[in-house]
Scaffold this motif. Structure first.
Motif, PDB file in Angstrom:
ATOM      1  N   GLU A 150      99.862  50.734  36.352  1.00 24.40           N
ATOM      2  CA  GLU A 150      99.133  51.787  35.912  1.00 24.40           C
ATOM      3  C   GLU A 150      98.139  52.167  37.074  1.00 24.40           C
ATOM      4  O   GLU A 150      97.102  51.589  37.433  1.00 24.40           O
ATOM      5  CB  GLU A 150      98.213  51.170  34.738  1.00 24.40           C
ATOM      6  CG  GLU A 150      97.363  52.539  34.463  1.00 24.40           C
ATOM      7  CD  GLU A 150      96.335  52.183  33.053  1.00 24.40           C
ATOM      8  OE1 GLU A 150      95.967  53.166  32.369  1.00 24.40           O
ATOM      9  OE2 GLU A 150      96.162  50.883  33.162  1.00 24.40           O
ATOM     10  N   HIS A 174      96.322  48.869  23.811  1.00 29.55           N
ATOM     11  CA  HIS A 174      96.517  48.633  25.102  1.00 29.55           C
ATOM     12  C   HIS A 174      98.048  49.392  25.149  1.00 29.55           C
ATOM     13  O   HIS A 174      98.633  49.591  24.208  1.00 29.55           O
ATOM     14  CB  HIS A 174      96.684  47.452  25.567  1.00 29.55           C
ATOM     15  CG  HIS A 174      97.756  46.731  24.816  1.00 29.55           C
ATOM     16  ND1 HIS A 174      98.840  45.874  25.498  1.00 29.55           N
ATOM     17  CD2 HIS A 174      97.640  46.399  23.526  1.00 29.55           C
ATOM     18  CE1 HIS A 174      99.474  45.294  24.801  1.00 29.55           C
ATOM     19  NE2 HIS A 174      98.860  45.383  23.670  1.00 29.55           N
ATOM     20  N   SER A 175      98.128  49.977  26.470  1.00 25.17           N
ATOM     21  CA  SER A 175      99.436  50.669  26.581  1.00 25.17           C
ATOM     22  C   SER A 175     100.214  49.787  27.637  1.00 25.17           C
ATOM     23  O   SER A 175     101.354  50.179  27.957  1.00 25.17           O
ATOM     24  CB  SER A 175      99.277  52.159  27.274  1.00 25.17           C
ATOM     25  OG  SER A 175      98.828  52.955  26.155  1.00 25.17           O
ATOM     26  N   PHE A 176      99.361  49.010  28.417  1.00 24.44           N
ATOM     27  CA  PHE A 176      99.900  48.172  29.534  1.00 24.44           C
ATOM     28  C   PHE A 176      99.835  46.713  29.224  1.00 24.44           C
ATOM     29  O   PHE A 176      98.938  46.488  28.391  1.00 24.44           O
ATOM     30  CB  PHE A 176      99.396  48.542  31.014  1.00 24.44           C
ATOM     31  CG  PHE A 176      99.965  49.782  31.403  1.00 24.44           C
ATOM     32  CD1 PHE A 176     100.693  49.785  32.382  1.00 24.44           C
ATOM     33  CD2 PHE A 176      99.236  51.075  30.849  1.00 24.44           C
ATOM     34  CE1 PHE A 176     101.097  51.222  32.982  1.00 24.44           C
ATOM     35  CE2 PHE A 176      99.755  52.365  31.242  1.00 24.44           C
ATOM     36  CZ  PHE A 176     100.488  52.505  32.235  1.00 24.44           C
ATOM     37  N   GLU A 192     103.823  49.039  31.890  1.00 27.44           N
ATOM     38  CA  GLU A 192     103.644  49.692  30.757  1.00 27.44           C
ATOM     39  C   GLU A 192     104.434  49.009  29.675  1.00 27.44           C
ATOM     40  O   GLU A 192     105.531  48.533  29.673  1.00 27.44           O
ATOM     41  CB  GLU A 192     104.358  51.111  30.917  1.00 27.44           C
ATOM     42  CG  GLU A 192     103.964  52.219  29.875  1.00 27.44           C
ATOM     43  CD  GLU A 192     103.959  53.564  30.229  1.00 27.44           C
ATOM     44  OE1 GLU A 192     103.730  54.384  29.222  1.00 27.44           O
ATOM     45  OE2 GLU A 192     104.529  53.699  31.054  1.00 27.44           O
ATOM     46  N   VAL A 203     107.579  50.317  23.981  1.00 26.69           N
ATOM     47  CA  VAL A 203     107.478  50.043  22.701  1.00 26.69           C
ATOM     48  C   VAL A 203     108.592  50.629  21.890  1.00 26.69           C
ATOM     49  O   VAL A 203     108.768  50.672  20.605  1.00 26.69           O
ATOM     50  CB  VAL A 203     106.347  51.057  22.190  1.00 26.69           C
ATOM     51  CG1 VAL A 203     105.008  50.531  23.023  1.00 26.69           C
ATOM     52  CG2 VAL A 203     106.477  52.358  22.701  1.00 26.69           C
ATOM     53  N   THR A 252     104.997  53.788  18.094  1.00 28.56           N
ATOM     54  CA  THR A 252     103.690  54.441  18.585  1.00 28.56           C
ATOM     55  C   THR A 252     103.123  53.738  19.601  1.00 28.56           C
ATOM     56  O   THR A 252     102.886  52.654  19.658  1.00 28.56           O
ATOM     57  CB  THR A 252     102.714  54.984  17.526  1.00 28.56           C
ATOM     58  OG1 THR A 252     103.517  55.534  16.443  1.00 28.56           O
ATOM     59  CG2 THR A 252     101.854  55.941  18.014  1.00 28.56           C
ATOM     60  N   ALA A 253     102.852  54.678  20.675  1.00 27.75           N
ATOM     61  CA  ALA A 253     102.030  54.248  21.994  1.00 27.75           C
ATOM     62  C   ALA A 253     100.804  55.108  21.858  1.00 27.75           C
ATOM     63  O   ALA A 253     100.541  56.175  21.486  1.00 27.75           O
ATOM     64  CB  ALA A 253     102.551  54.480  23.167  1.00 27.75           C
ATOM     65  N   PRO A 254      99.543  54.305  22.179  1.00 26.11           N
ATOM     66  CA  PRO A 254      99.424  52.786  22.574  1.00 26.11           C
ATOM     67  C   PRO A 254      99.378  51.710  21.329  1.00 26.11           C
ATOM     68  O   PRO A 254      99.683  52.391  20.239  1.00 26.11           O
ATOM     69  CB  PRO A 254      97.903  52.884  23.064  1.00 26.11           C
ATOM     70  CG  PRO A 254      97.284  54.015  22.329  1.00 26.11           C
ATOM     71  CD  PRO A 254      98.439  54.918  22.047  1.00 26.11           C
ATOM     72  N   HIS A 255      99.733  50.674  21.915  1.00 23.28           N
ATOM     73  CA  HIS A 255      99.609  49.635  20.621  1.00 23.28           C
ATOM     74  C   HIS A 255      98.156  49.548  20.181  1.00 23.28           C
ATOM     75  O   HIS A 255      97.465  49.044  21.039  1.00 23.28           O
ATOM     76  CB  HIS A 255     100.189  48.407  21.145  1.00 23.28           C
ATOM     77  CG  HIS A 255      99.952  47.324  20.464  1.00 23.28           C
ATOM     78  ND1 HIS A 255      99.791  45.900  20.800  1.00 23.28           N
ATOM     79  CD2 HIS A 255     100.077  46.930  19.044  1.00 23.28           C
ATOM     80  CE1 HIS A 255      99.526  44.775  19.983  1.00 23.28           C
ATOM     81  NE2 HIS A 255      99.832  45.687  18.721  1.00 23.28           N
TER      82      HIS A 255
END
Length: 196
Positions: free
Chosen positions: A88, A141-143, A103, A106, A110-113
């Motif tokens: 990131e 989070h997304s990462f 990242e 997924v 759906t992102a983010p988690h």
């Protein structure tokens, strides 16, 4: 005494209130020179890793964290900043816990988690005492940090990732224990009782 490091990249009040409820009475600090006075510390964080890392470096936190020998735990982005590097913003981080942050893959999810997910305990540790695979915590989070030898607990959302990591006196929780009800309170209590 517990310090909450104010990097300007987190809503630290929810973390403070969570420790208040446990009777820990944390102090929010903004000066790296204050850190050594405390028995343990929290590095919270939300937002973009490159922005948060720049603030840490610009404000002199790298050396203070490097020299700190008592329990220090990162929460969410704060955990990621304790790792080696993150994709990131493609930046090097504090390099306290081995492993890279990338990242989340997924897939069709759906992102983010965002939401409640189970923890899988990968190895016994004082930080995970009393936690089972039935227990859920709250993620946003997304990462995520890859699973490696320093993973104490993992989670899964499209892929398996590190939910709790630890090396020496440094630890991290990818989820928000302060927003994870009784399970989160138990995990924060474990941190308060953790001796290194």
């Amino acid at each position: 005494m517990i310090a909450i490091i104010n990097t300007g990249c987190a809503n630290i009040n929810s973390v403070r209130f969570a420790f208040d409820r446990l009777g820990a009475n944390p102090e929010i600090i903004t000066d790296p020179e204050q850190l050594a006075q405390f028995d343990r510390a929290i590095l919270p964080g939300v937002g973009h890793a490159s922005v948060a890392m720049k603030r840490l470096l610009d404000n002199g936190w790298q050396q203070a964290i490097d020299e700190y020998q008592k329990p220090l735990m990162g929460i969410c982005l704060g955990m990621q900043l304790l790792c080696e590097k993150t994709s990131e913003g493609d930046v090097n981080c504090l390099n306290k816990i081995p492993g890279a942050v990338t990242e989340l893959e997924v897939g069709n999810l759906t992102a983010p988690h965002m939401g409640w997910n189970n923890l899988v305990i990968e190895k016994p540790h004082a930080l995970t005492q009393g936690i089972t695979t039935k227990d859920q915590v709250y993620f946003v989070h997304s990462f995520a940090h890859s699973v490696n030898d320093f993973t104490l607990a993992s989670g899964e959302y499209g892929q398996t990732f590190s939910a709790i990591v630890c090396k020496d006196n440094y630890a991290g929780m990818q989820f928000h224990p302060e927003k994870s009800a009784q399970v989160g309170a138990k995990l924060l209590t474990n941190f308060l009782n953790w001796n290194v």
